[in-house]
Enzyme design. Structure first.
Site, PDB file in Angstrom:
ATOM      1  N   GLN A   1       0.828  -1.238  -0.139  1.00 55.04           N
ATOM      2  CA  GLN A   1      -0.058  -0.055  -0.096  1.00 55.04           C
ATOM      3  C   GLN A   1       0.886   1.302   0.058  1.00 55.04           C
ATOM      4  O   GLN A   1       0.640   2.368  -0.734  1.00 55.04           O
ATOM      5  CB  GLN A   1      -0.995   0.124   1.330  1.00 55.04           C
ATOM      6  CG  GLN A   1      -1.958   0.881   1.233  1.00 55.04           C
ATOM      7  CD  GLN A   1      -2.943   0.844   2.494  1.00 55.04           C
ATOM      8  OE1 GLN A   1      -2.671   0.131   3.221  1.00 55.04           O
ATOM      9  NE2 GLN A   1      -4.102   1.633   2.373  1.00 55.04           N
TER      10      GLN A   1
ATOM     11  N   HIS B   1       1.295   3.806  -3.607  1.00 54.15           N
ATOM     12  CA  HIS B   1       0.607   4.949  -3.774  1.00 54.15           C
ATOM     13  C   HIS B   1       1.367   6.165  -4.144  1.00 54.15           C
ATOM     14  O   HIS B   1       1.058   7.095  -4.608  1.00 54.15           O
ATOM     15  CB  HIS B   1       0.029   5.160  -2.205  1.00 54.15           C
ATOM     16  CG  HIS B   1      -1.304   4.689  -2.187  1.00 54.15           C
ATOM     17  ND1 HIS B   1      -1.434   3.407  -2.066  1.00 54.15           N
ATOM     18  CD2 HIS B   1      -2.577   5.498  -1.706  1.00 54.15           C
ATOM     19  CE1 HIS B   1      -2.932   3.083  -1.759  1.00 54.15           C
ATOM     20  NE2 HIS B   1      -3.464   4.129  -1.545  1.00 54.15           N
TER      21      HIS B   1
ATOM     22  N   LEU C   1      -5.770  -3.867 -11.079  1.00 50.61           N
ATOM     23  CA  LEU C   1      -5.016  -5.211 -10.535  1.00 50.61           C
ATOM     24  C   LEU C   1      -4.426  -5.234  -9.231  1.00 50.61           C
ATOM     25  O   LEU C   1      -4.402  -6.377  -8.589  1.00 50.61           O
ATOM     26  CB  LEU C   1      -3.963  -5.523 -11.620  1.00 50.61           C
ATOM     27  CG  LEU C   1      -2.999  -6.840 -11.484  1.00 50.61           C
ATOM     28  CD1 LEU C   1      -2.774  -7.306 -12.793  1.00 50.61           C
ATOM     29  CD2 LEU C   1      -1.726  -6.573 -10.679  1.00 50.61           C
ATOM     30  N   TYR C   2      -3.904  -4.060  -8.872  1.00 53.14           N
ATOM     31  CA  TYR C   2      -3.212  -3.874  -7.562  1.00 53.14           C
ATOM     32  C   TYR C   2      -4.217  -3.431  -6.471  1.00 53.14           C
ATOM     33  O   TYR C   2      -3.872  -2.997  -5.440  1.00 53.14           O
ATOM     34  CB  TYR C   2      -2.168  -2.659  -7.682  1.00 53.14           C
ATOM     35  CG  TYR C   2      -0.895  -3.132  -7.232  1.00 53.14           C
ATOM     36  CD1 TYR C   2      -0.505  -3.527  -5.870  1.00 53.14           C
ATOM     37  CD2 TYR C   2       0.273  -3.325  -8.256  1.00 53.14           C
ATOM     38  CE1 TYR C   2       0.406  -3.840  -5.211  1.00 53.14           C
ATOM     39  CE2 TYR C   2       1.375  -3.789  -7.722  1.00 53.14           C
ATOM     40  CZ  TYR C   2       1.576  -4.185  -6.278  1.00 53.14           C
ATOM     41  OH  TYR C   2       3.006  -4.445  -5.762  1.00 53.14           O
TER      42      TYR C   2
ATOM     43  N   HIS D   1      -6.923  -4.714  -1.548  1.00 50.52           N
ATOM     44  CA  HIS D   1      -7.592  -4.580   0.017  1.00 50.52           C
ATOM     45  C   HIS D   1      -7.804  -5.759   1.016  1.00 50.52           C
ATOM     46  O   HIS D   1      -7.747  -5.443   2.079  1.00 50.52           O
ATOM     47  CB  HIS D   1      -8.658  -3.538  -0.235  1.00 50.52           C
ATOM     48  CG  HIS D   1      -8.435  -2.138  -0.582  1.00 50.52           C
ATOM     49  ND1 HIS D   1      -8.119  -2.077  -2.164  1.00 50.52           N
ATOM     50  CD2 HIS D   1      -8.262  -1.103   0.079  1.00 50.52           C
ATOM     51  CE1 HIS D   1      -7.911  -0.936  -2.361  1.00 50.52           C
ATOM     52  NE2 HIS D   1      -8.122  -0.024  -1.262  1.00 50.52           N
TER      53      HIS D   1
ATOM     54  N   GLY E   1       0.627  -8.576 -13.700  1.00 51.21           N
ATOM     55  CA  GLY E   1       1.345  -7.800 -12.745  1.00 51.21           C
ATOM     56  C   GLY E   1       2.907  -7.696 -12.989  1.00 51.21           C
ATOM     57  O   GLY E   1       3.372  -6.696 -12.677  1.00 51.21           O
TER      58      GLY E   1
ATOM     59  N   SER F   1       5.311  -4.508 -12.996  1.00 56.25           N
ATOM     60  CA  SER F   1       6.184  -4.348 -12.009  1.00 56.25           C
ATOM     61  C   SER F   1       7.735  -4.336 -12.245  1.00 56.25           C
ATOM     62  O   SER F   1       8.351  -3.419 -11.997  1.00 56.25           O
ATOM     63  CB  SER F   1       6.175  -5.252 -10.870  1.00 56.25           C
ATOM     64  OG  SER F   1       4.766  -5.598 -10.559  1.00 56.25           O
TER      65      SER F   1
END
Lengths: 521, 521
Positions: A130, A134, A310-311, A314, A440, A444
């Site tokens: 997280q 961000h 995709l990310y 939560h 992903g 990345s």
């Protein structure tokens, strides 16, 4: 020989199995530099090649436009939107209307029964994800879900602020350091009101719990405050080292160079601790920009809106936090940074638990996917060289779930992107299903290795203040990051819970190949 | 054999001589595709390699910072600023203070005697330069001379406006076309007041002479209005072709695709007409992005502030304009777009003349170079693999001029960048001295070939609306651009005056190796 050959163009499932098993084999490979580096280079290039760079699409057009490359306000798109004139929302497959979002969420996102993840992921991991992401997932909802306001990459803006104005407010302008304050003998970020850093807090949060951090949301959760604090301390620690190395340097140069070192450390830790854990590979992932020198590789990056969707992890956040014996619920802990300060940094990272989905976020996300006319889940699988699923059962490995999906979507080729990621059966010994990882990873790897500091003219000791600074980057680990910045004996620091035993969870029948583990993601 | 070997690592002077002489040899090479393409690829890569990509420096720091790559508001810097604590403004060489700018300008910039340029450059060339480069030279003086507000490259914003708001005001939203109006039977851009496009005009210009163009300054000079009009007509012509090719396409798709075609045409014409003329090479320069596929090449670009300074070619503008027999002075023509409309497009481009320097611009430019603490002229020569000059006489080829420079600067290693470019002796058969070309070419080649449309995933017919559109790009020429968009018999269109004979000017003694021709630049 055949096995080795298959590494170079194996299907993703074979590769995943190869990489998460055969520990003895990988132990050997990890220790033969030539072999290891060859494979690592291959990881960099194969993954990155999947991403268009420069980007071809944005969300407002179904074809190549100049805006895709020049209008940085757009998130990039890996696949263009479904044309408006198509017979169904997914093109030609499926029903005329997508199912009701509330129904989708109720059926596929609400947890029925708690199941632990099979690779022993700690909450340290979820908060790291997280905190880290961000800095580049910055949707500009005023303009719409296809727009963003960030720098499209790892720019450490989550530590130093979104622009120079915030950065200047966070800086002490002495010896390169960031502002700090001491509370109960520990070093914490300054208060928002003392720095004028714009932060978002709910009304009930007292001024002396409103910390100033690089990202305006990072005071909302103790885990984010913890990471913000650790990186702030690390920055100042690096400044001390730089000042000792270069007594003639002014504040500005120490600051700028330490910032470059922090960025280097970030990428190092992301690849070697974070992605390593996420992959669950026995193959040792390494951050070595030199491997790409001389390869066809674009040192530029754009964040795709698909990567953002995709990310949305939560569900990885736990429902209960046990800090030094006190149990807090998720609700207790939200908007209460003082909990962290009360218990101190050392006592925070000591447990593992998984909790419920943040439902409103999921609902909004699915709605955004529709507004942006995302192509179907299977289209994305094809785009990333995966075989499209032939049926909902093949996708989920669960007859009941497959029946529910069939009912709502009508056709496997009409399944929505994020819903598909969520209901897909987990790979054995993995946190996620294959699609999430196979889509992903390219984003990345590309985003990390395409950073300017990895390019040949940056990647040298002088960029990082000489050998000492370069060495800090090249030896950074998650453990060192915490241990160097927490007073007293270093706590257990890992993305894995400390009582994890490989295969343990699986053997207990929680999360085998058949169960799918879909209901948690 | 030795000669061929020298092409691959020759010194720049030898190369220039080789390329501007031996017409017979080049005629052969130009006609052997394998040989030609090999050399052209070499031009692309050797030139581009000189530019850091991603960029390493900006104007606020003397060392590598993250801002250089992430803060797009900065112009990039090829060489970092001279540290403030250095003993002299140029580091260690020269006097404690730089000479008075008024004195520098008076001594080295004011023309004493008119001399024509040796390669017969027409005013069409100068206006092309001005029109083309204003899409990416956009200094943000509110922030300072080291900042800019553009997109760092060839984004055709000089045709379509600086942002979507202006673009939308220029669009007709019918069949992809830009708005136009008919005056005296010819097609011109719409008026500013009819479109709300923000334009800058002096108070005396009547509303019906205030045209709306992609760049707010482009109404100020008839030459810029002319190019703006031609490109507007070309865009609409391409739209007609696209509509015919794709009857099902809507306005938006025709517009976006035509814009990509216009960008492709622009680069094609810049390389094959404009740079070809500027270089005066007999080697035929070609725009062929495929030559870079598989090469180490970064498809990203940043505009350097040094490139902007180097490109201040105001002296190329003529002092008198002869349009259809009427002679206008430079003063007459500035701020009077109606002159162009009165005479019509066909009669504008028919003469050659050179005029005085725009003195206030030069003064400001030199001041900016000082504010930005540019390194010395010789430092830039070294950065671009040129031998530093050992004396002012070697630089200028003129004893009197050398003495004056020596007096003001004290040391050849303390000479300012732009002043050095200006006083340098011209190469034989060239518009400029060696430094300007050897530094300017890498910026140009990099900026043109690094455009997204040149990258492998863009450079294909589908990006440009199919074979027909791709063919428009691949066959674009300056001549076709004008002839396809001017009614009636096509006028003489060339960057060279129509009575130019090679060596003519030189033989007349105007501009030999000795004279230097410095006083004109």
């Amino acid at each position: 020989m055949k096995k080795i050959k298959r590494w170079f163009k194996p299907d993703p499932e074979t590769l995943h199995n190869l990489l998460t098993k055969n520990r003895w084999l990988w132990k050997i490979i990890n220790n033969v530099p030539f072999l290891h580096d060859m494979l690592m280079k291959r990881v960099y290039t194969v993954r990155s090649d999947n991403i268009d760079s420069p980007p071809l699409y944005e969300s407002d057009h179904e074809y190549v436009t100049l805006d895709a490359t020049y209008n940085m306000s757009y998130y990039a798109r890996v696949l263009p939107p479904v044309p408006r004139e198509c017979p169904t929302p997914m093109g030609t497959a499926g029903k005329k209307e997508l199912p009701d979002i509330d129904l989708v969420v109720k059926k596929f996102f609400l947890r029925k029964e708690f199941k632990p993840d099979p690779i022993g992921t700690s909450v340290l991991f979820s908060y790291f994800a997280q905190h880290f992401t961000h800095q580049f997932f910055k949707t500009d909802l005023k303009r719409g879900p296809g727009f963003q306001w960030g720098n499209h990459g790892v720019d450490v803006s989550h530590i130093y602020g979104k622009d120079k104005s915030v950065e200047n407010k966070l800086r002490s302008f002495k010896d390169g350091k960031l502002k700090t304050q001491i509370i109960d003998g520990e070093e914490w970020p300054p208060y928002a009101q003392d720095t004028n850093v714009p932060m978002i807090y709910p009304g009930h949060v007292q001024n002396d719990n409103r910390f100033a951090l690089g990202h305006e949301f990072f005071g909302l959760l103790p885990g984010l405050l913890a990471y913000g604090t650790i990186w702030m301390r690390e920055h100042n620690r690096v400044c001390d080292i730089m000042k000792k190395e270069h007594p003639d340097w002014d504040d500005e140069r120490i600051f700028q160079t330490s910032k470059l070192i922090i960025l280097g450390e970030t990428i190092k830790i992301v690849i070697e601790d974070y992605v390593q854990h996420l992959s669950n590979y026995h193959f040792q992932l390494t951050f070595n920009p030199k491997l790409l020198f001389g390869e066809l590789f674009q040192y530029q990056n754009r964040i795709s809106v698909e990567f953002n969707h995709l990310y949305h992890w939560h569900p990885l956040m736990p429902s209960e936090f046990n800090i030094s014996g006190t149990v807090y619920s998720q609700k207790d802990i939200m908007f209460h940074p003082e909990i962290l300060v009360k218990h101190g940094m050392r006592n925070f990272f000591t447990f593992n638990n998984h909790g419920p989905t943040t439902i409103p976020v999921v609902k909004q996300l699915i709605q955004h996917g529709r507004t942006l006319r995302f192509q179907s889940f299977n289209q994305y699988r094809k785009r990333f060289d995966l075989k499209p699923f032939k049926s909902f059962e093949e996708l989920t490995g669960d007859k009941k779930l497959a029946k529910d999906l069939e009912e709502l979507y009508g056709d496997i080729d009409a399944l929505e992107f994020y819903v598909g990621l969520t209901v897909e059966k987990r790979r054995p010994l993995a946190l996620f299903g294959s699609t999430l990882i196979e889509i992903g990873s390219p984003f990345s790897v590309k985003g990390l290795m395409a950073n300017a500091i990895c390019s040949p003219r940056y990647w040298k000791p002088s960029t990082f203040g000489g050998d000492v600074g370069f060495d800090i980057v090249n030896t950074a680990t998650l453990k060192k990051l915490f241990c160097a910045n927490i007073k007293g004996e270093c706590p257990y620091v890992s993305f894995r819970v400390h009582d994890y035993v490989e295969g343990d969870v699986k053997e207990k029948g929680y999360c085998g190949d058949e169960s799918g583990c879909h209901d948690e993601l």
